[in-house]
Design a protein around this motif. Structure first.
Motif, short mmCIF file in Angstrom:
data_model
loop_
_atom_site.label_atom_id
_atom_site.label_comp_id
_atom_site.label_asym_id
_atom_site.label_seq_id
_atom_site.Cartn_x
_atom_site.Cartn_y
_atom_site.Cartn_z
N UNK A 75 0.83 -1.24 -0.07
CA UNK A 75 0.14 -0.08 -0.16
C UNK A 75 1.00 1.37 0.04
N UNK A 76 0.82 2.29 -0.96
CA UNK A 76 1.28 3.51 -1.09
C UNK A 76 0.49 4.51 -0.95
N UNK A 77 0.70 5.52 0.06
CA UNK A 77 0.07 6.85 -0.13
C UNK A 77 1.03 7.79 -0.67
N UNK A 78 0.73 8.33 -1.94
CA UNK A 78 1.34 9.31 -2.74
C UNK A 78 0.75 10.57 -2.58
N UNK A 79 1.47 11.72 -2.90
CA UNK A 79 1.05 12.85 -2.91
C UNK A 79 -0.21 13.04 -3.54
N UNK A 80 -0.04 12.44 -4.79
CA UNK A 80 -1.28 12.60 -5.81
C UNK A 80 -2.15 11.43 -5.94
N UNK A 81 -2.11 10.39 -5.05
CA UNK A 81 -2.74 9.21 -5.25
C UNK A 81 -2.52 8.06 -4.40
N UNK A 82 -3.44 7.00 -4.40
CA UNK A 82 -3.35 6.04 -3.66
C UNK A 82 -3.11 4.83 -4.54
N UNK A 83 -1.95 3.75 -4.15
CA UNK A 83 -1.59 2.92 -5.10
C UNK A 83 -1.41 1.62 -4.22
N UNK A 84 -2.27 0.34 -4.81
CA UNK A 84 -2.23 -0.87 -4.10
C UNK A 84 -1.65 -1.94 -5.07
N UNK A 85 -0.78 -2.75 -4.50
CA UNK A 85 -0.34 -3.77 -5.38
C UNK A 85 -0.54 -5.02 -4.56
N UNK A 86 -1.07 -6.21 -5.19
CA UNK A 86 -1.05 -7.69 -4.59
C UNK A 86 -0.09 -8.59 -5.36
N UNK A 87 0.94 -8.96 -4.68
CA UNK A 87 1.93 -9.62 -5.18
C UNK A 87 1.39 -11.36 -4.78
N UNK A 88 1.60 -12.06 -5.92
CA UNK A 88 1.56 -13.70 -5.70
C UNK A 88 2.62 -14.46 -6.63
N UNK A 89 2.57 -15.69 -6.39
CA UNK A 89 3.70 -16.45 -6.94
C UNK A 89 3.49 -17.09 -8.24
N UNK A 90 2.18 -16.83 -8.91
CA UNK A 90 1.93 -17.10 -10.18
C UNK A 90 2.37 -16.10 -11.21
N UNK A 91 3.12 -16.34 -12.31
CA UNK A 91 3.55 -15.41 -13.05
C UNK A 91 2.46 -15.07 -14.32
N UNK A 92 1.54 -15.98 -14.35
CA UNK A 92 0.45 -15.71 -15.49
C UNK A 92 -0.40 -14.40 -15.15
N UNK A 93 -0.60 -13.61 -16.14
CA UNK A 93 -1.14 -12.23 -15.92
C UNK A 93 -2.77 -12.46 -15.76
N UNK A 94 -3.40 -11.50 -14.89
CA UNK A 94 -4.60 -11.72 -14.68
C UNK A 94 -5.63 -11.45 -16.00
N UNK A 95 -6.38 -12.32 -16.19
CA UNK A 95 -7.42 -12.22 -17.54
C UNK A 95 -8.04 -11.15 -17.35
N UNK A 96 -8.20 -10.34 -18.48
CA UNK A 96 -9.15 -9.30 -19.01
C UNK A 96 -8.90 -8.08 -18.03
N UNK A 97 -7.82 -7.91 -17.10
CA UNK A 97 -7.39 -6.82 -16.41
C UNK A 97 -7.33 -5.25 -17.40
N UNK A 98 -6.50 -5.76 -18.46
CA UNK A 98 -6.24 -4.43 -19.36
C UNK A 98 -6.84 -4.66 -20.69
#
Length: 147
Positions: A75-98
């Protein structure tokens, strides 16, 4: 130039990195961390949306990856936003995110809306490879309130 030049360095970000168990119990823990981080640092990002999207990322990591290693929440609180990352061990990209959604989720199914919510409610989202798998992330607009 009219007067002296003043340079103010950007405010530093504040961040947390927490290992979570690879179980559904990680979801309420992640939500609580996000809620507390936003409240304690008086950040203007929408707390309800931040909690919802964090819960979706953590739930997806639990459901769609093997349970051999913990999930990591950043979790990162930035001066201009809020950023969250979730890390896991599976290298496969999430389906349909982008990628554009070609068909609506089945209204009778419980699953299939998490990534749609992340895409619709975040200011940006994505995924990236890491040394041990991948990180899936989202960002919300906001700023720190003056203390």
């Amino acid at each position: 130039m009219n007067g002296p030049a003043v340079h103010e360095p950007p405010a530093a970000s504040t961040s947390w990195r927490v290992a979570l168990p690879h179980t559904s119990a990680a979801v309420p823990v992640a939500r609580a961390l996000v809620r507390t981080a936003l409240a304690e640092r008086e950040h203007s990002a929408d707390s309800d949306t931040a909690e919802l999207l964090t819960a979706e990322l953590v739930a997806n990591a639990v459901e769609h990856t093997s349970g051999g290693t913990p999930i990591e929440l950043v979790v990162r609180l930035l001066p201009t936003g809020f950023h969250v990352e979730v890390h896991d061990a599976d290298p496969a990209p999430p389906r349909d995110l982008t990628r554009p959604v070609l068909e609506a989720p089945d209204p009778w199914q419980e699953h299939g809306r998490g990534l749609l919510l992340i895409r619709a409610l975040s200011s940006s989202c994505g995924h990236r490879p890491t040394a041990s798998g991948k990180a899936v992330w989202f960002r919300l607009p906001g700023q720190r309130r003056p203390v």
